[in-house]
Design a protein around this motif. Structure first.
Motif, PDB file in Angstrom:
ATOM      1  N   VAL A  36       0.808  -1.216   0.000  1.00 35.12           N
ATOM      2  CA  VAL A  36       0.000   0.000   0.000  1.00 35.12           C
ATOM      3  C   VAL A  36       0.844   1.269   0.000  1.00 35.12           C
ATOM      4  CG1 VAL A  36      -1.964  -1.142   1.095  1.00 35.12           C
ATOM      5  CG2 VAL A  36      -0.251   0.011   2.517  1.00 35.12           C
ATOM      6  N   GLU A  37       2.158   1.117   0.198  1.00 37.56           N
ATOM      7  CA  GLU A  37       3.054   2.277   0.192  1.00 37.56           C
ATOM      8  C   GLU A  37       4.453   1.795  -0.121  1.00 37.56           C
ATOM      9  OE1 GLU A  37       5.117   5.071   3.540  1.00 37.56           O
ATOM     10  OE2 GLU A  37       2.966   4.708   3.779  1.00 37.56           O
ATOM     11  N   ALA A  74      21.164   1.978  -2.693  1.00 39.11           N
ATOM     12  CA  ALA A  74      19.768   2.417  -2.678  1.00 39.11           C
ATOM     13  C   ALA A  74      19.127   1.848  -1.418  1.00 39.11           C
ATOM     14  CB  ALA A  74      19.027   1.912  -3.908  1.00 39.11           C
ATOM     15  N   GLN A  75      18.124   2.546  -0.915  1.00 40.00           N
ATOM     16  CA  GLN A  75      17.393   2.033   0.249  1.00 40.00           C
ATOM     17  C   GLN A  75      15.980   2.561   0.198  1.00 40.00           C
ATOM     18  OE1 GLN A  75      20.138   3.661   3.035  1.00 40.00           O
ATOM     19  NE2 GLN A  75      18.765   5.284   3.682  1.00 40.00           N
ATOM     20  N   GLY A  76      15.082   1.784   0.767  1.00 33.57           N
ATOM     21  CA  GLY A  76      13.701   2.204   0.727  1.00 33.57           C
ATOM     22  C   GLY A  76      12.844   1.395   1.669  1.00 33.57           C
ATOM     23  N   HIS A  77      11.556   1.414   1.385  1.00 32.24           N
ATOM     24  CA  HIS A  77      10.608   0.720   2.239  1.00 32.24           C
ATOM     25  C   HIS A  77       9.388   0.330   1.419  1.00 32.24           C
ATOM     26  CE1 HIS A  77       8.761   4.690   2.129  1.00 32.24           C
ATOM     27  NE2 HIS A  77       7.630   4.069   2.421  1.00 32.24           N
ATOM     28  N   PHE A  78       8.657  -0.628   1.926  1.00 28.61           N
ATOM     29  CA  PHE A  78       7.282  -0.793   1.498  1.00 28.61           C
ATOM     30  C   PHE A  78       6.468  -1.350   2.634  1.00 28.61           C
ATOM     31  CE2 PHE A  78       6.527  -5.220   0.497  1.00 28.61           C
ATOM     32  CZ  PHE A  78       7.638  -5.741  -0.128  1.00 28.61           C
ATOM     33  N   VAL A  79       5.169  -1.066   2.559  1.00 25.01           N
ATOM     34  CA  VAL A  79       4.240  -1.469   3.601  1.00 25.01           C
ATOM     35  C   VAL A  79       3.308  -2.527   3.034  1.00 25.01           C
ATOM     36  CG1 VAL A  79       2.397  -0.724   5.166  1.00 25.01           C
ATOM     37  CG2 VAL A  79       4.353   0.788   4.715  1.00 25.01           C
ATOM     38  N   HIS A  80       3.271  -3.680   3.716  1.00 25.93           N
ATOM     39  CA  HIS A  80       2.303  -4.734   3.421  1.00 25.93           C
ATOM     40  C   HIS A  80       1.145  -4.561   4.395  1.00 25.93           C
ATOM     41  CE1 HIS A  80       4.449  -8.432   1.427  1.00 25.93           C
ATOM     42  NE2 HIS A  80       3.823  -7.699   0.541  1.00 25.93           N
TER      43      HIS A  80
END
Length: 168
Positions: free
Chosen positions: A66-67, A112-118
């Motif tokens: 979702v993000e 690189a670095q990041g995130h995601f939301v489950h």
């Protein structure tokens, strides 16, 4: 907006080996920005599937992204070998924020670095559901500074309050 500083390998307790492919490169000769999201998705889902927390074909609960977001620091290109560091930044009753970083072989700083939301939902109704039982108990508090390298991945030396640690 403040630009984040690149993270180090030691800040991530789990690492997923990720070879680059010829098709990952774009016309500028480096891995295209959208490809990093595929690396993130692969690392998280490989981790979950290997531990019985994800059944993509028949599981009653599925995770929907979702993000997401990513910051880039240095280029990577085929035929480099990469690894994707994985940790859990936030754990809710039905959602997880995964934090990820991509590392080039021989480099300790993220390119690189990041995130995601489950958000976990019932497969049929798409209504929020608790995090799958096989995975939620595996997430334990861990201070990244207390992690050490073992068998090619980082594992905790001790458990303290801080980020959530993904155990093997």
């Amino acid at each position: 907006m403040t630009r984040p500083a690149p993270h180090t390998r030691a800040e991530y307790p789990y690492h997923h080996p990720t070879p680059t492919r010829w098709a990952d490169n774009d016309v500028y000769g480096h891995v295209n920005n959208v490809t990093y999201y595929a690396y993130f998705d692969t690392a998280v889902n490989a981790y979950l599937a290997a531990r019985g927390a994800l059944d993509i074909h028949a599981g009653a609960v599925i995770g929907l992204v979702v993000e997401s977001g990513c910051a880039y620091f240095a280029p990577a290109a085929f035929p480099e070998s990469l690894s994707v560091g994985l940790r859990v930044g936030r754990l809710g009753s039905s959602s997880v924020r995964y934090e990820l970083a991509v590392f080039r072989e021989g480099h300790d700083t993220a390119c690189a670095q990041g995130h995601f939301v489950h958000v976990y939902v019932d497969r049929d109704t798409r209504r929020p559901a608790p995090c799958p039982p096989p995975c939620a108990p595996r997430w334990k508090p861990c201070n990244p500074a207390d992690c050490r390298l073992s068998a090619g991945r980082y594992v905790p030396r001790s458990f303290r309050a801080g980020r959530v640690f993904l155990s093997s």
